[in-house]
Design a protein around this motif. Structure first.
Motif, mmCIF file in Angstrom:
data_model
loop_
_atom_site.group_PDB
_atom_site.id
_atom_site.type_symbol
_atom_site.label_atom_id
_atom_site.label_comp_id
_atom_site.label_asym_id
_atom_site.label_seq_id
_atom_site.Cartn_x
_atom_site.Cartn_y
_atom_site.Cartn_z
ATOM 1 N N ARG A 187 0.831 -1.212 0.000
ATOM 2 C CA ARG A 187 0.000 0.000 0.000
ATOM 3 C C ARG A 187 0.860 1.253 0.000
ATOM 4 N NH1 ARG A 187 -5.426 -0.626 0.912
ATOM 5 N NH2 ARG A 187 -6.109 -2.722 1.555
ATOM 6 N N GLU A 188 1.934 1.225 0.800
ATOM 7 C CA GLU A 188 2.802 2.390 0.901
ATOM 8 C C GLU A 188 3.515 2.656 -0.425
ATOM 9 O OE1 GLU A 188 1.492 1.170 4.668
ATOM 10 O OE2 GLU A 188 2.598 -0.042 3.215
ATOM 11 N N SER A 225 3.069 5.700 12.296
ATOM 12 C CA SER A 225 1.984 5.754 11.310
ATOM 13 C C SER A 225 2.479 6.318 9.993
ATOM 14 C CB SER A 225 0.818 6.587 11.833
ATOM 15 O OG SER A 225 1.219 7.924 12.060
ATOM 16 N N GLN A 226 1.999 5.728 8.909
ATOM 17 C CA GLN A 226 2.314 6.232 7.578
ATOM 18 C C GLN A 226 1.222 7.153 7.062
ATOM 19 O OE1 GLN A 226 3.235 2.552 8.215
ATOM 20 N NE2 GLN A 226 4.807 3.970 8.938
ATOM 21 N N ILE A 227 -0.005 6.921 7.473
ATOM 22 C CA ILE A 227 -1.115 7.783 7.092
ATOM 23 C C ILE A 227 -1.843 8.229 8.353
ATOM 24 C CG2 ILE A 227 -1.417 6.664 4.851
ATOM 25 C CD1 ILE A 227 -3.835 5.188 6.023
ATOM 26 N N ALA A 252 -8.895 5.618 13.204
ATOM 27 C CA ALA A 252 -9.257 4.243 13.546
ATOM 28 C C ALA A 252 -7.997 3.404 13.792
ATOM 29 C CB ALA A 252 -10.100 3.623 12.441
ATOM 30 N N LEU A 253 -6.974 3.581 12.975
ATOM 31 C CA LEU A 253 -5.726 2.847 13.181
ATOM 32 C C LEU A 253 -5.036 3.304 14.457
ATOM 33 C CD1 LEU A 253 -4.029 2.525 9.669
ATOM 34 C CD2 LEU A 253 -5.003 0.705 11.088
ATOM 35 N N TYR A 274 6.340 8.244 5.033
ATOM 36 C CA TYR A 274 6.994 7.167 4.305
ATOM 37 C C TYR A 274 8.520 7.171 4.450
ATOM 38 C CZ TYR A 274 2.359 7.005 2.242
ATOM 39 O OH TYR A 274 0.999 6.932 2.059
ATOM 40 N N GLY A 275 9.052 8.201 5.084
ATOM 41 C CA GLY A 275 10.461 8.222 5.429
ATOM 42 C C GLY A 275 11.394 7.957 4.258
ATOM 43 N N ASP A 276 12.413 7.149 4.522
ATOM 44 C CA ASP A 276 13.420 6.845 3.499
ATOM 45 C C ASP A 276 12.870 5.984 2.366
ATOM 46 O OD1 ASP A 276 15.203 8.233 5.028
ATOM 47 O OD2 ASP A 276 16.322 6.490 5.745
ATOM 48 N N LEU A 277 11.739 5.347 2.573
ATOM 49 C CA LEU A 277 11.138 4.576 1.486
ATOM 50 C C LEU A 277 10.784 5.501 0.333
ATOM 51 C CD1 LEU A 277 10.000 1.983 0.256
ATOM 52 C CD2 LEU A 277 7.876 2.393 1.525
ATOM 53 N N GLN A 278 10.199 6.650 0.653
ATOM 54 C CA GLN A 278 9.810 7.583 -0.398
ATOM 55 C C GLN A 278 11.035 8.178 -1.092
ATOM 56 O OE1 GLN A 278 6.334 10.627 -1.218
ATOM 57 N NE2 GLN A 278 7.393 11.119 0.694
ATOM 58 N N SER A 279 12.005 8.645 -0.331
ATOM 59 C CA SER A 279 13.169 9.265 -0.965
ATOM 60 C C SER A 279 13.943 8.255 -1.805
ATOM 61 C CB SER A 279 14.084 9.891 0.095
ATOM 62 O OG SER A 279 14.525 8.929 1.037
#
Length: 240
Positions: free
Chosen positions: A54-55, A195-197, A201-202, A224-229
């Motif tokens: 999802r991310e 949390s990413q979003i 509820a989460l 999303y941290g380093d995943l996005q970059s």
């Protein structure tokens, strides 16, 4: 002559093309398979953990990385980290005939450096970090927390909050023996929800997870941290 490894043999089979003007034979299809008809020269493939699907798709959408494709291995491999490297190797072998560029979206994930060495051997780059908790928070920030003494925290991401019973409670036997809770989590002092979003509820479910574990609760919205970059860097050299 040395016997070729399993990944090399699989790659050779996947690369099989029928000779021009000849009909395919069932034996060839059975023993060697059939490669895709065209190489995807302008596209990038990410081989990722299912827990990150999802991310990754969200990052693709946010950054317009339409030239990046995604395939995921089962997230449950995290329960058997000794199987991750072989599964990644097989996926690289399967897709290397149709993609010029492949990246691996697994951190070390309990493989003890074996996955990193295998990716280097295969010539594919993997995301940096010991685990997703680190690269979501940012590897430098996570390392700083560790240096400051945060060694008794139990981490959850959005995915793990959703799958808490499947990945934490049941594998540890607490569904059948809840009285063992304090023994299982006795060395932890808090649960950190990364949390990413933004999802109330989460957040509420994460608090409930902490209560069930008997731990203090802390929430950090990491995005999303380093995943996005890392994905943006990987995607920068290919056409959109």
């Amino acid at each position: 002559m040395a016997r070729k490894g399993r990944a090399a043999r699989l790659t050779e089979r996947a690369a099989f093309q029928p000779p021009t003007g000849r009909t395919l034979e069932e034996t060839s299809l059975t023993e060697r398979g059939l490669a895709a008809p065209e190489k995807k020269t302008c596209r990038i493939l990410l081989i990722a953990c299912g827990a990150l699907a999802r991310e990754i798709l969200a990052i693709k959408d946010i950054n317009g990385l339409d030239h990046i494709d995604l395939t995921c291995l089962p997230a449950k491999l995290h329960l058997y980290p000794e199987q991750i490297t072989e599964a990644v190797e097989g996926a690289v072998a399967k897709h290397s005939a149709t993609y010029d560029t492949i990246h691996v979206v697994y951190a070390d994930c309990g493989t003890g450096g074996i996955l990193e060495r295998k990716c280097a051997e295969l010539g594919v780059e993997m995301i940096a970090g010991p685990h997703c908790y680190s690269f979501f928070e940012g590897n430098e920030t996570f390392a700083r927390h560790a240096d400051e003494g945060e060694i008794t925290a139990f981490y959850l991401t959005d995915f793990l909050v959703k799958q808490f019973d499947a990945f934490v409670w049941r594998p540890m036997g607490l569904d059948k023996h809840p009285e063992l809770r304090d023994m299982v989590f006795g060395n932890y002092t808090k649960l950190v929800y990364q949390s990413q979003i933004d999802d109330p509820a989460l957040l509420a479910k994460a608090r409930d997870c902490a209560d069930r574990m008997g731990l203090a609760f802390e929430h950090r919205h990491t995005g999303y941290g380093d995943l996005q970059s890392t994905m943006v860097r990987w995607g920068g050299g290919a056409g959109g």
